[in-house]
Design an enzyme around this catalytic site. Structure first.
Site, PDB file in Angstrom:
ATOM      1  N   LYS A  40       0.848  -1.205   0.000  1.00  0.00           N
ATOM      2  CA  LYS A  40       0.000   0.000   0.000  1.00  0.00           C
ATOM      3  C   LYS A  40       0.882   1.253   0.000  1.00  0.00           C
ATOM      4  O   LYS A  40       0.582   2.218  -0.713  1.00  0.00           O
ATOM      5  CB  LYS A  40      -0.947   0.005   1.202  1.00  0.00           C
ATOM      6  CG  LYS A  40      -2.062  -1.021   1.084  1.00  0.00           C
ATOM      7  CD  LYS A  40      -2.818  -1.187   2.397  1.00  0.00           C
ATOM      8  CE  LYS A  40      -3.706  -2.421   2.375  1.00  0.00           C
ATOM      9  NZ  LYS A  40      -4.222  -2.784   3.698  1.00  0.00           N
ATOM     10  N   GLN A  84      -3.302  -1.386  10.209  1.00  0.00           N
ATOM     11  CA  GLN A  84      -3.405  -2.733   9.647  1.00  0.00           C
ATOM     12  C   GLN A  84      -3.833  -3.725  10.730  1.00  0.00           C
ATOM     13  O   GLN A  84      -3.230  -3.785  11.793  1.00  0.00           O
ATOM     14  CB  GLN A  84      -2.034  -3.136   9.051  1.00  0.00           C
ATOM     15  CG  GLN A  84      -2.038  -4.440   8.297  1.00  0.00           C
ATOM     16  CD  GLN A  84      -2.855  -4.387   7.001  1.00  0.00           C
ATOM     17  OE1 GLN A  84      -2.756  -3.451   6.224  1.00  0.00           O
ATOM     18  NE2 GLN A  84      -3.655  -5.408   6.779  1.00  0.00           N
ATOM     19  N   ASP A 107     -10.144   3.163   5.426  1.00  0.00           N
ATOM     20  CA  ASP A 107     -10.658   1.801   5.252  1.00  0.00           C
ATOM     21  C   ASP A 107     -12.137   1.676   5.591  1.00  0.00           C
ATOM     22  O   ASP A 107     -12.686   0.581   5.532  1.00  0.00           O
ATOM     23  CB  ASP A 107      -9.849   0.831   6.130  1.00  0.00           C
ATOM     24  CG  ASP A 107      -9.035  -0.136   5.293  1.00  0.00           C
ATOM     25  OD1 ASP A 107      -9.309  -0.232   4.083  1.00  0.00           O
ATOM     26  OD2 ASP A 107      -8.142  -0.799   5.854  1.00  0.00           O
TER      27      ASP A 107
END
Ligand code: NAP
Length: 287
Positions: A40, A84, A107
């Site tokens: 990413k 994450q 996200d």
């Protein structure tokens, strides 16, 4: 998508005081998390998004992690924050997710953004389901009125996938570990999305001829030689390869479309993270 995002950022830069900046936080050294965060970060840099990868020790306390998140929330030069998952056991992911400023929640994990998605208000959408929607749209796959079976009901993939497909007027069924007969759900589906995390989960017998199959699963299975024996590296560690949930060789001949693993949903997830970063940046900097 990446090229379009790169061009858009280059066009926007002269009007803005600073470039888009994404922060990716990894806690601990989970190898899969390291791979995802690095991918990413690298993809962000390539399209002109400044990226900071913050790797924190697994021993960090929840309070210290929350302080790091608050510092990024308060930094006007940071436009997106991604923590994450999974996190170490002693850290509650729900508390961490709620600490992220919803305006920087790339996200779409924050309950406020999940709520916005649920009622169809604008806002970020979770990267993997959004990437799948873009993929289906790109290939002109009709969704309205069609039967979709989703395997998996996680907050990350299955549930938001169902919401986005409902919004697109599909008829959605969700199967999970307590479902009585997954084959009954999948055999009547025009489109199957498998997000379970089990190799070989979707067999040919579970798929209707002409179906579209989207394989979200990422599974590490032993690498075998031609005799079916495990292959080892120089240090005598068994090698593995990545496969999805779908028995690809058997299912592929039945399908109208099918995504490979690797190289299908994974790159779309990354492209969606970039797209969301750009959207958050525009909302924070240019409105
Ligand atoms: P997760 O949180 O572990 O959820 C897995 C889901 O599968 C759960 O709903 C679980 O049911 C269901 N399940 C487990 N075993 C089952 C079985 N035997 N039969 C039917 N359903 C079963 O996983 P996730 O985060 O959603 O991820 C799913 C997979 O997608 C993983 O392999 C992950 O690595 C991959 N992934 C890929 C991407 C990408 O970009 N390509 C992104 C995200 C995730 P219960 O709810 O009943 O336990």
């Amino acid at each position: 998508m990446r090229e379009r995002i790169r061009t858009q950022i280059a066009t926007l830069l002269p009007q803005a005081s600073r470039p888009p900046h994404a922060v990716f936080i990894q806690v601990g050294e989970n190898p899969a998390s390291t791979t995802y965060v690095s991918a990413k970060g690298a993809a962000s840099q390539k399209v002109g998004i400044l990226s900071t990868i913050e790797r924190l020790p697994a021993s960090i306390s929840q309070v210290e992690l929350l302080e790091r998140i608050r510092a990024h929330n308060d930094d006007a030069g940071v436009h997106s924050i991604l923590v994450q998952l999974p996190l170490p056991e002693h850290i509650d992911p729900r508390v961490v997710i709620e600490a992220i400023d919803p305006r920087k929640d790339v996200d779409c994990f924050h309950p406020e953004n999940v709520g916005r998605m649920t009622v169809g208000l604008p806002g970020p959408r979770p990267a993997t389901p959004q990437g799948i929607m873009l993929l289906l749209e790109h290939y002109g796959i009709e969704l309205a009125g069609r039967e979709v079976a989703i395997l998996g009901r996680s907050n990350l993939v299955g549930k938001p996938m169902a919401l986005l497909l409902l919004e697109a007027n599909a008829t959605v069924s969700i199967g999970h570990s307590r479902s009585r007969d997954l084959g009954e759900l999948t055999r009547r589906a025009d489109i199957i999305v498998s997000a379970v995390g089990r190799a070989g989960m979707l067999s040919a017998a579970m798929v209707k001829p002409g179906a579209v199959v989207v394989d979200v699963g990422i599974n590490h299975v032993p690498l075998l030689d031609e005799q079916g024996e495990p292959v080892y590296d120089e240090s005598n560690r068994p090698l593995s390869r990545i496969v999805g949930d779908v028995d690809f060789a058997a299912v592929e001949p039945l399908c109208e479309w099918i995504t490979p693993v690797p190289g299908g949903v994974g790159p779309m997830t990354i492209a969606s993270v970039l797209e969301n970063t750009l959207t958050l940046y525009k909302a924070l900097e240019l409105q």
